[in-house]
Design a protein around this motif. Structure first.
Motif, PDB file in Angstrom:
ATOM      1  N   LEU A  86       0.819  -1.211   0.000  1.00 20.79           N
ATOM      2  CA  LEU A  86       0.000   0.000   0.000  1.00 20.79           C
ATOM      3  C   LEU A  86       0.851   1.258   0.000  1.00 20.79           C
ATOM      4  O   LEU A  86       0.507   2.263  -0.637  1.00 20.79           O
ATOM      5  CB  LEU A  86      -0.932  -0.010   1.221  1.00 20.79           C
ATOM      6  CG  LEU A  86      -1.968  -1.141   1.246  1.00 20.79           C
ATOM      7  CD1 LEU A  86      -2.675  -1.184   2.587  1.00 20.79           C
ATOM      8  CD2 LEU A  86      -2.966  -0.980   0.112  1.00 20.79           C
ATOM      9  N   ARG A  87       1.981   1.217   0.683  1.00 17.93           N
ATOM     10  CA  ARG A  87       2.858   2.395   0.736  1.00 17.93           C
ATOM     11  C   ARG A  87       3.513   2.679  -0.616  1.00 17.93           C
ATOM     12  O   ARG A  87       3.757   3.837  -0.959  1.00 17.93           O
ATOM     13  CB  ARG A  87       3.946   2.176   1.783  1.00 17.93           C
ATOM     14  CG  ARG A  87       3.507   2.404   3.224  1.00 17.93           C
ATOM     15  CD  ARG A  87       4.631   2.044   4.184  1.00 17.93           C
ATOM     16  NE  ARG A  87       4.416   2.600   5.508  1.00 17.93           N
ATOM     17  CZ  ARG A  87       5.218   2.382   6.549  1.00 17.93           C
ATOM     18  NH1 ARG A  87       6.275   1.597   6.416  1.00 17.93           N
ATOM     19  NH2 ARG A  87       4.958   2.937   7.720  1.00 17.93           N
ATOM     20  N   THR A  88       3.804   1.636  -1.351  1.00 15.40           N
ATOM     21  CA  THR A  88       4.573   1.799  -2.593  1.00 15.40           C
ATOM     22  C   THR A  88       3.717   1.641  -3.840  1.00 15.40           C
ATOM     23  O   THR A  88       4.244   1.591  -4.945  1.00 15.40           O
ATOM     24  CB  THR A  88       5.712   0.767  -2.634  1.00 15.40           C
ATOM     25  OG1 THR A  88       5.153  -0.568  -2.577  1.00 15.40           O
ATOM     26  CG2 THR A  88       6.665   0.970  -1.463  1.00 15.40           C
ATOM     27  N   HIS A  89       2.413   1.550  -3.688  1.00 11.89           N
ATOM     28  CA  HIS A  89       1.517   1.396  -4.839  1.00 11.89           C
ATOM     29  C   HIS A  89       1.747   2.548  -5.823  1.00 11.89           C
ATOM     30  O   HIS A  89       1.795   3.716  -5.421  1.00 11.89           O
ATOM     31  CB  HIS A  89       0.066   1.384  -4.368  1.00 11.89           C
ATOM     32  CG  HIS A  89      -0.913   0.929  -5.393  1.00 11.89           C
ATOM     33  ND1 HIS A  89      -1.248   1.676  -6.496  1.00 11.89           N
ATOM     34  CD2 HIS A  89      -1.646  -0.228  -5.491  1.00 11.89           C
ATOM     35  CE1 HIS A  89      -2.141   1.029  -7.226  1.00 11.89           C
ATOM     36  NE2 HIS A  89      -2.394  -0.133  -6.635  1.00 11.89           N
ATOM     37  N   PRO A  90       1.880   2.259  -7.105  1.00 15.06           N
ATOM     38  CA  PRO A  90       2.196   3.328  -8.072  1.00 15.06           C
ATOM     39  C   PRO A  90       1.121   4.403  -8.180  1.00 15.06           C
ATOM     40  O   PRO A  90       1.413   5.522  -8.616  1.00 15.06           O
ATOM     41  CB  PRO A  90       2.364   2.571  -9.398  1.00 15.06           C
ATOM     42  CG  PRO A  90       1.674   1.261  -9.193  1.00 15.06           C
ATOM     43  CD  PRO A  90       1.834   0.933  -7.744  1.00 15.06           C
ATOM     44  N   VAL A 255      -7.643  -5.096   1.625  1.00 18.35           N
ATOM     45  CA  VAL A 255      -7.903  -3.849   2.350  1.00 18.35           C
ATOM     46  C   VAL A 255      -9.308  -3.960   2.926  1.00 18.35           C
ATOM     47  O   VAL A 255     -10.260  -4.245   2.199  1.00 18.35           O
ATOM     48  CB  VAL A 255      -7.794  -2.627   1.416  1.00 18.35           C
ATOM     49  CG1 VAL A 255      -8.279  -1.360   2.121  1.00 18.35           C
ATOM     50  CG2 VAL A 255      -6.365  -2.448   0.939  1.00 18.35           C
ATOM     51  N   SER A 256      -9.453  -3.770   4.224  1.00 19.32           N
ATOM     52  CA  SER A 256     -10.771  -3.888   4.850  1.00 19.32           C
ATOM     53  C   SER A 256     -11.492  -2.551   4.944  1.00 19.32           C
ATOM     54  O   SER A 256     -12.721  -2.524   4.897  1.00 19.32           O
ATOM     55  CB  SER A 256     -10.654  -4.508   6.247  1.00 19.32           C
ATOM     56  OG  SER A 256     -10.495  -5.910   6.161  1.00 19.32           O
ATOM     57  N   LEU A 257     -10.765  -1.444   5.086  1.00 22.00           N
ATOM     58  CA  LEU A 257     -11.451  -0.174   5.328  1.00 22.00           C
ATOM     59  C   LEU A 257     -10.674   0.976   4.702  1.00 22.00           C
ATOM     60  O   LEU A 257      -9.454   1.059   4.851  1.00 22.00           O
ATOM     61  CB  LEU A 257     -11.610   0.053   6.831  1.00 22.00           C
ATOM     62  CG  LEU A 257     -12.410   1.267   7.309  1.00 22.00           C
ATOM     63  CD1 LEU A 257     -13.117   0.954   8.624  1.00 22.00           C
ATOM     64  CD2 LEU A 257     -11.529   2.489   7.492  1.00 22.00           C
ATOM     65  N   VAL A 258     -11.398   1.835   4.005  1.00 22.10           N
ATOM     66  CA  VAL A 258     -10.843   3.095   3.509  1.00 22.10           C
ATOM     67  C   VAL A 258     -11.709   4.223   4.044  1.00 22.10           C
ATOM     68  O   VAL A 258     -12.919   4.265   3.811  1.00 22.10           O
ATOM     69  CB  VAL A 258     -10.790   3.147   1.972  1.00 22.10           C
ATOM     70  CG1 VAL A 258     -10.367   4.542   1.501  1.00 22.10           C
ATOM     71  CG2 VAL A 258      -9.815   2.105   1.428  1.00 22.10           C
ATOM     72  N   ASN A 259     -11.085   5.120   4.788  1.00 23.25           N
ATOM     73  CA  ASN A 259     -11.738   6.303   5.339  1.00 23.25           C
ATOM     74  C   ASN A 259     -11.484   7.456   4.379  1.00 23.25           C
ATOM     75  O   ASN A 259     -10.332   7.841   4.163  1.00 23.25           O
ATOM     76  CB  ASN A 259     -11.157   6.583   6.719  1.00 23.25           C
ATOM     77  CG  ASN A 259     -11.733   7.809   7.398  1.00 23.25           C
ATOM     78  OD1 ASN A 259     -11.063   8.435   8.194  1.00 23.25           O
ATOM     79  ND2 ASN A 259     -12.968   8.152   7.104  1.00 23.25           N
ATOM     80  N   PHE A 300      -6.443   3.532  -7.807  1.00 26.73           N
ATOM     81  CA  PHE A 300      -5.979   3.061  -6.500  1.00 26.73           C
ATOM     82  C   PHE A 300      -7.121   2.436  -5.701  1.00 26.73           C
ATOM     83  O   PHE A 300      -6.989   1.338  -5.153  1.00 26.73           O
ATOM     84  CB  PHE A 300      -5.361   4.219  -5.727  1.00 26.73           C
ATOM     85  CG  PHE A 300      -4.851   3.843  -4.363  1.00 26.73           C
ATOM     86  CD1 PHE A 300      -3.707   3.078  -4.217  1.00 26.73           C
ATOM     87  CD2 PHE A 300      -5.515   4.251  -3.218  1.00 26.73           C
ATOM     88  CE1 PHE A 300      -3.235   2.723  -2.957  1.00 26.73           C
ATOM     89  CE2 PHE A 300      -5.048   3.916  -1.960  1.00 26.73           C
ATOM     90  CZ  PHE A 300      -3.903   3.148  -1.835  1.00 26.73           C
ATOM     91  N   LEU A 301      -8.270   3.125  -5.639  1.00 25.00           N
ATOM     92  CA  LEU A 301      -9.381   2.617  -4.841  1.00 25.00           C
ATOM     93  C   LEU A 301      -9.950   1.327  -5.427  1.00 25.00           C
ATOM     94  O   LEU A 301     -10.314   0.407  -4.677  1.00 25.00           O
ATOM     95  CB  LEU A 301     -10.471   3.679  -4.720  1.00 25.00           C
ATOM     96  CG  LEU A 301     -10.090   4.931  -3.914  1.00 25.00           C
ATOM     97  CD1 LEU A 301     -11.233   5.947  -3.932  1.00 25.00           C
ATOM     98  CD2 LEU A 301      -9.727   4.567  -2.481  1.00 25.00           C
ATOM     99  N   ASP A 302     -10.023   1.233  -6.746  1.00 21.68           N
ATOM    100  CA  ASP A 302     -10.494  -0.011  -7.353  1.00 21.68           C
ATOM    101  C   ASP A 302      -9.519  -1.156  -7.098  1.00 21.68           C
ATOM    102  O   ASP A 302      -9.930  -2.302  -6.895  1.00 21.68           O
ATOM    103  CB  ASP A 302     -10.715   0.172  -8.851  1.00 21.68           C
ATOM    104  CG  ASP A 302     -12.139   0.560  -9.197  1.00 21.68           C
ATOM    105  OD1 ASP A 302     -13.034   0.352  -8.342  1.00 21.68           O
ATOM    106  OD2 ASP A 302     -12.374   1.076 -10.292  1.00 21.68           O
ATOM    107  N   ASP A 303      -8.229  -0.855  -7.088  1.00 17.78           N
ATOM    108  CA  ASP A 303      -7.247  -1.895  -6.808  1.00 17.78           C
ATOM    109  C   ASP A 303      -7.323  -2.328  -5.342  1.00 17.78           C
ATOM    110  O   ASP A 303      -7.144  -3.506  -5.022  1.00 17.78           O
ATOM    111  CB  ASP A 303      -5.842  -1.406  -7.142  1.00 17.78           C
ATOM    112  CG  ASP A 303      -4.830  -2.544  -7.149  1.00 17.78           C
ATOM    113  OD1 ASP A 303      -5.081  -3.556  -7.828  1.00 17.78           O
ATOM    114  OD2 ASP A 303      -3.798  -2.427  -6.468  1.00 17.78           O
TER     115      ASP A 303
END
Length: 522
Positions: A86-90, A255-259, A300-303
């Motif tokens: 998640l930190r290095t996602h392009p 990923v379980s949760l995105v705020n 990013f969110l779809d991934d």
């Protein structure tokens, strides 16, 4: 190690209603400028090009007080790999903060025991939930029928009173009362003036977190809490989802949760949840300033394909505008009032349950609802409805929500006035009004309560609005522009109640305010 911080955490900033947007991540302290600490991974120059941050002295990704091992004491190699991904996602957002849940393995076990013994225990008289029907490409999800709430035991209240009177400076020189009703009410002003007087003498300060509220009710308050209390929202959220037939799978492969936030400036970070077995937990800002390229947000969110989205009605409305191809299991709204029309719009867009949460930073999540009144959560929280003099109102009457709760070991609360108003009927909060009602003047001189304005404006599906009446009785109302009705429709609704008062309706972007105050007057 003490944590002094301002970023949002699971108890979130106190909304009206407040539901906290949960992240399960305890905020980090920023080191003093003359005491820099080495970053855990290289800072990207893009971070440093951004001119503004929520904390003026904050140097993103550079001055931190904790190592990753301290942030995630229970982290597994699989969870570490998930975090690195998640930190290095392009297409990742421009992260400008780092947060960990600070939970030890023992703390995770205690939270799971709490979920089984307190939250998920099926009280006598409760009716089990009917599961939801999952969404398909052609058919939206069918909401589950929630369980009927039952009254939990209250045998913990007087032991809590006795412990508070023995160990908390504010109380320890006073005679111990024989009943809760003899305890004087505690106000927000009391916490603002002498918050340290509310911390027990025997409290474990080794993992103290000091959280500053948003200040949406006036002056910001500092709230001491522990990492375990921060993460308490997670089993409570699981309980709510379970009432609707939804489960969180968790695990280090997802990923379980995105705020989500929608503000010009907001903290953004990637984290993992030890409670959810290393699942990713993120806070992202949908504002274009938070991303390298315009298409990265959707990519990013779809991934990530999170199981849950959390946010306030403004940020969730912005999320609904994105061309996402993935769908969450549920959407959780908090920090601001969510009107039924907006909830239905979000449910249709995402094909899943949309839940309105209510809570306060000082005590955590308190209640939830879908299409009915707020249901109190099965916690060790005692709720009273009091009048301005601190006396109980008649059953069914509206008064100030007042809570007694000992689940935050660093801030036990006895009869704490929340600043929010409702009536209590069984285990539900009805006629919920959030902040203290505002009285407006009709053109013919009569007075009407702000709750009546809520009733006429709610059907319009305004994501957020700010209505003010001046000393001359002229009314101005700003409405958030996303999905907004026509100014004419708003004018007709307001005048149906207030009559022919001077009125100006202005569509605008209210996302720059964390929690726009709905009603005010001179």
């Amino acid at each position: 190690m003490t944590d002094h911080s301002t970023p949002e955490q699971p108890g979130g900033g106190s909304p009206t209603p407040h539901a906290t947007t949960a992240t399960g991540a305890a905020p980090d302290r920023t080191a003093a400028p003359d005491q820099p600490a080495a970053p855990d991974y290289p800072a990207t120059p893009d971070y440093l090009d951004m001119p503004d941050y929520p904390v003026a002295a904050y140097v993103p990704m550079a001055a931190t007080a904790l190592t990753d091992q301290e942030r995630w004491p229970a982290q597994t190699p699989e969870a570490e790999a998930n975090l690195a991904r998640l930190r290095t996602h392009p297409k990742a957002p421009l992260y400008n903060h780092t947060c960990g849940d600070r939970l030890t393995a023992q703390a995770v076990n205690r939270l799971r025991d709490y979920a089984k013994s307190t939250v998920d225990a099926n009280p006598i008289g409760a009716t089990p939930a009917t599961p939801a029907t999952p969404a398909t490409p052609a058919t939206p999800a069918t909401p589950a029928t929630p369980a009927t709430p039952a009254t939990p035991a209250t045998d913990w209240i007087m032991p809590l009173v006795e412990r508070v009177y023995a160990t908390v400076p504010r109380y320890r020189r006073l005679p111990v009362p024989s009943s809760l009703s003899e305890v004087p009410v505690l106000t927000r002003h009391d916490l603002l003036v002498r918050a340290e007087q509310q911390v027990p003498d025997d409290a474990d300060l080794s993992d103290l977190i000091v959280y500053r509220t948003s200040g949406s009710r006036g002056r910001a308050a500092t709230v001491p809490m522990s990492p375990e209390f921060c993460a308490l929202d997670l089993p409570l959220i699981e309980h709510v989802l379970g009432q609707l037939g939804v489960t969180v799978a968790g695990g280090p492969s997802r990923v379980s949760l995105v705020n989500v936030y929608q503000q010009p400036v907001a903290y953004q970070f990637a984290s993992v949840s030890s409670y959810w077995d290393g699942a990713g937990v993120l806070k992202v800002n949908l504002h274009p300033s938070g991303w390298r390229s315009p298409g990265d947000t959707v990519g990013f969110l779809d991934d990530c394909a999170p199981e849950l989205y959390t946010g306030n009605p403004i940020s969730l409305a912005a999320l609904a505008e994105l061309d996402l191809t993935t769908r969450p299991k549920a959407v959780l709204s908090g920090a601001m009032a969510l009107d039924p029309t907006t909830r239905e719009r979000l449910a249709a867009r995402f094909g899943c349950p949309v839940i309105d949460l209510y809570g306060i930073t000082e005590a955590g999540l308190l209640a939830w609802r879908t299409d009915g009144p707020h249901r109190l959560l099965p916690r060790r929280v005692h709720v009273e409805i009091l009048d301005p003099a601190g006396q109980p109102v008649a059953p069914g009457d509206v008064g100030e929500i007042t809570v007694t709760c000992g689940e935050n070991p660093l801030l036990p609360l006895l009869r704490y006035r929340t600043g929010d108003f409702a009536a209590l009927e069984g285990r539900t909060l009805t006629h919920f009004q959030g902040r203290e009602p505002v009285v407006f003047t009709v053109a013919d001189g009569r007075a009407v309560n702000s709750i009546e304005l809520t009733h006429v404006l709610s059907p319009l599906g305004i994501v957020a609005y700010r209505l003010h009446q001046g000393a001359d009785n002229a009314v101005s109302i700003e409405i958030h522009h996303v999905g907004a009705p026509t100014p004419g429709a708003v004018t007709s609704a307001v005048r149906s109640l207030l009559g022919a008062v001077p009125l100006i309706v202005t569509p605008t972007d209210l996302s720059q305010e964390a929690k726009p105050q709905r009603y005010s007057r001179d």
